[in-house]
Design an enzyme around this catalytic site. Structure first.
Site, mmCIF file in Angstrom:
data_model
loop_
_atom_site.group_PDB
_atom_site.id
_atom_site.type_symbol
_atom_site.label_atom_id
_atom_site.label_comp_id
_atom_site.label_asym_id
_atom_site.label_seq_id
_atom_site.Cartn_x
_atom_site.Cartn_y
_atom_site.Cartn_z
ATOM 1 N N ASP A 199 20.287 -8.724 55.818
ATOM 2 C CA ASP A 199 19.660 -10.041 55.991
ATOM 3 C C ASP A 199 20.532 -11.060 55.276
ATOM 4 O OD1 ASP A 199 18.035 -12.166 56.538
ATOM 5 O OD2 ASP A 199 16.329 -11.483 55.343
ATOM 6 N N ASN A 204 19.922 -15.948 51.051
ATOM 7 C CA ASN A 204 19.982 -14.696 50.296
ATOM 8 C C ASN A 204 21.283 -14.492 49.535
ATOM 9 O OD1 ASN A 204 17.421 -14.092 51.136
ATOM 10 N ND2 ASN A 204 18.105 -12.949 52.932
ATOM 11 N N ASP A 218 17.195 -10.069 48.355
ATOM 12 C CA ASP A 218 16.493 -9.680 49.589
ATOM 13 C C ASP A 218 17.247 -8.601 50.348
ATOM 14 O OD1 ASP A 218 14.465 -11.380 48.987
ATOM 15 O OD2 ASP A 218 14.929 -12.875 50.496
#
Length: 273
Positions: A199, A204, A218
């Site tokens: 992700d 992030n 994350d």
């Protein structure tokens, strides 16, 4: 510009703090800092006396199988000190939901206002950070996968549940469901297998104030896949957060030329899965 059906973002309205988060916080100040597309919440906990680095609590209500906080904790622990990632302090669950507690890291999210104002610097650092992650983590000993086959199976489940163009990004909305799904049956050959972030969107990545890469957060989908599974989406997400024209900085920071075939495939796979 219509960038996304439901991007994750800083909560724009008051947030009810779950009881589990209040219990974890005790006397610490609680601030909601992020809401993802599936409704999961992240809170920052800061000690009332100002001592210590603070903590983050990710919380998800029961009945949200798409978010596996125990799996994320396992991935973070596997990465360990090989690459800058959060330190897990606690993980658990109750009848209401699950939580993951981590120690706050140095750096600011690449969607912090200071980086929204300097997107070229941020996008290059995102690329450099992604390359550092890919180079640091050993594929052969990684117990986690993010393979095309697994993700196509997830896409099939979503399509069977009624997902379709109304939920897709604008680039894909003119495709019929059958045509979009058929494209997933012809993945490009693997360029380089790496342990992907899973992700690698702009929020992030954490950056130091001098514009250098600080850490990744994350990591719930971390696993082995072609590096373009990360690269295609990391660069794409600069459009959602910064506007058009900064994707090339991600590729330059990573040290790779854009690969249109792999970019198109992995963006479609991301959208459908």
């Amino acid at each position: 510009m219509d960038r996304s059906p439901a991007l994750a973002s800083v909560p724009g309205a008051p947030v009810t703090v779950p009881a589990a988060v209040r219990e974890i916080a005790r006397d610490d100040a609680i601030a909601p800092v992020w809401r993802n597309q599936l409704g999961g919440l992240t809170f920052r906990l800061d000690p009332a006396d100002g001592a210590g680095p603070g903590r983050f609590v990710k919380w998800v209500a029961v009945g949200t199988p798409e978010i596996d906080l125990a799996g994320e904790a396992a991935r973070i622990l596997w990465v360990g000190r090989r690459s800058p990632v959060p330190v897990v302090l606690d993980q658990g669950g109750s009848a209401d939901g699950a939580w993951l507690v981590t120690r706050a890291l140095p750096g600011r999210s690449a969607v912090d206002p200071c980086w929204i104002a300097d997107p070229a610097t941020a996008a290059r650092a995102i690329g450099r950070g992604l390359r550092a992650l890919h180079d640091a983590l050993p594929v052969d000993s990684c117990p986690f996968s993010w393979s095309v086959e697994e993700r196509v199976a997830n896409a099939d489940a979503r399509l069977a549940g009624g997902s379709g163009p109304h939920e897709w990004f604008p680039e894909h909305r003119d495709l019929a469901v059958a045509a979009a799904r058929a494209r997933l049956d012809a993945p490009p050959a693997v360029d380089r297998l790496v342990v992907c972030h899973g992700d690698a969107c702009v929020p992030n990545t954490l950056l130091h104030d001098d514009g250098t890469f600080a850490a990744h957060v994350d990591l719930g989908s971390l696993g082995v896949a072609d590096r373009w599974a990360d690269l295609a989406v990391a660069a794409w997400s600069t459009e959602w957060n910064y506007g058009p024209g900064f994707d090339g900085h991600v590729y330059a920071g990573y040290g790779v030329e854009p690969d249109p075939e792999r970019i198109a495939f992995y963006r479609l796979l991301w959208d459908l899965s």
